[in-house]
Design an enzyme around this catalytic site. Structure first.
Site: not given
Length: 406
Positions: A99, A187, A248, A390
């Site tokens: 990734r 993402h 965040r 993922e």
């Protein structure tokens, strides 16, 4: 074919070993033969290595992490020895998938790693300083350990490369867009996987669906998906834009930053504040972890309740934006840590869309759903909870790329 996947973050390294047989296009995700994580403990020279296998073996031990490449090599040793052994030799690994968070404008597909690709990943580190450098370290560690094995980069930004210019270009001087300041989105591996999985669960062709996928973890983003392609997303030039997240801020008035700069804040202080001290953590003063926020709300903590209310308000508002992009939706899909495991977030979010005929089934929502439809039978919009995979998606992408080349 045995495929090793490396999924590196700024504070952890996750790796999985998969075995793919047949044509590699499997509707059901495959469980890894071996799964390992290293949690880097801040500036400490020690990391916590956890390994488990499909046959039930597991270990947990501390390892030195002064150099990540050495730590990765030690992690890979557990593939071949001790109770977690699943192969006899690293030579059994035929492909390594990585990734890579940022592929910029260059990469819209899984890509075989070459010196030129490595150089691009390094150059893009200024856009993803917490991720691309560690992604590159993993690539170089494999080059040392398995120099003959092909490596493939699967980019988190790639799925969003189909977003049209009207949703990509910022309303700033166009010359800045030509310099690469534009919406990239993140993402993407997760959004693409859960959209395909949702189509399977709904027994529909992906090309016939309008989907809003909600990746809600410590980092949060939405994607509007039509005919299998992303046409809008909430994260932008960096992962800071969009939804309120664990630590965040998400999108805020940019003049706030100008104001704080004039008050004497440094760019480093602003970076720390916006990325690590804001969101649920900043408002609640407790944590960026939704589980701790929920506990504090149950204990009557008003700031925790305020943090959750802001989180839901902004989530609903951005879903409304995705609805407008799609001119409606067939399904709302929740995934990642909060999306998969926090029923109250799903309930509170869906309440805003009851006027569209969305009806959540309370019992299904509370029943720890996994890859399930939690809407009532007469709901006009389906609501799915899909476990994001993922690592499996990276393995599949690498397998498909290698077989297309052969």
């Amino acid at each position: 074919m045995k495929i090793l996947v490396l999924n590196a973050g700024s504070s952890s390294q996750k790796s999985c070993l998969y075995e793919i047989t047949g044509d590699g296009i499997l509707e059901q995700p495959v469980e890894p033969l071996w799964e390992a994580t290293i949690d880097w403990t801040g500036k400490s020279a020690v990391g916590l290595l956890k390994v488990k296998t499909s046959h039930g073996a597991s270990i947990k031990t501390e390892i030195p992490v002064k150099e990540r490449q050495q730590a990765i090599a030690q992690m890979l040793d557990t593939l071949m020895q001790g109770e977690t052994q699943v192969i006899s030799d690293l030579a059994e690994i035929q492909l390594v998938g990585h990734r890579v968070v940022h592929g910029g404008q260059h990469y819209s597909q899984p890509t075989r790693i070459t010196p030129e690709v490595k150089a691009a990943i390094k150059e893009l580190a200024n856009l993803a300083p917490a991720h691309n450098p560690v992604n590159l370290e993993g690539i170089e560690a494999i080059e040392q350990t398995l120099p003959q094995v092909p490596q493939v980069a699967v980019f988190d930004t790639a799925f969003h490369s189909s977003i049209p210019p009207g949703a990509v270009v910022y309303p700033i001087p166009y010359e800045l867009s030509e310099q690469g300041i534009r919406r990239y989105g993140f993402h993407g591996i997760s959004h693409e996987y859960v959209s395909r999985r949702a189509a399977y669960l709904l027994d529909r062709d992906l090309s016939s669906l309008k989907l809003i996928t909600c990746h809600l973890g410590n980092g949060c983003s939405l994607a509007a998906i039509r005919d299998g392609s992303c046409i809008n997303t909430t994260m932008g030039f960096t992962p800071l834009e969009g939804l309120m997240m664990g630590t965040r801020s998400g999108s805020i008035d940019p003049s706030i930053l100008l104001y704080l700069l004039r008050q004497g804040y440094s760019t480093e202080q602003l970076d720390e504040m916006l990325n690590k001290q804001s969101g649920l953590k900043g408002v609640s003063g407790i944590s960026g972890d939704m589980r701790q926020i929920s506990q504090a709300i149950a204990e009557g903590n008003d700031r925790a309740k305020l943090a959750f209310d802001i989180y839901i308000h902004r989530l609903q508002s951005h879903i409304g934006s995705m609805l407008a992009s799609l001119s409606g939706t067939d399904a709302l899909v929740f995934t990642a840590g909060v999306g998969e495991n926090h029923p109250l977030t799903r309930t509170a979010t869906c309440e805003a869309f009851e006027f569209l005929g969305l009806k959540l089934d309370p019992s299904k929502n509370q029943a720890s759903p996994k890859d399930a439809d939690i809407a009532t039978s007469d709901s006009k919009i389906r609501v799915l909870v899909v476990q994001t995979q993922e690592d499996w998606a990276i393995a599949q992408s690498g397998w498909n790329l290698l077989n297309r080349e052969s």
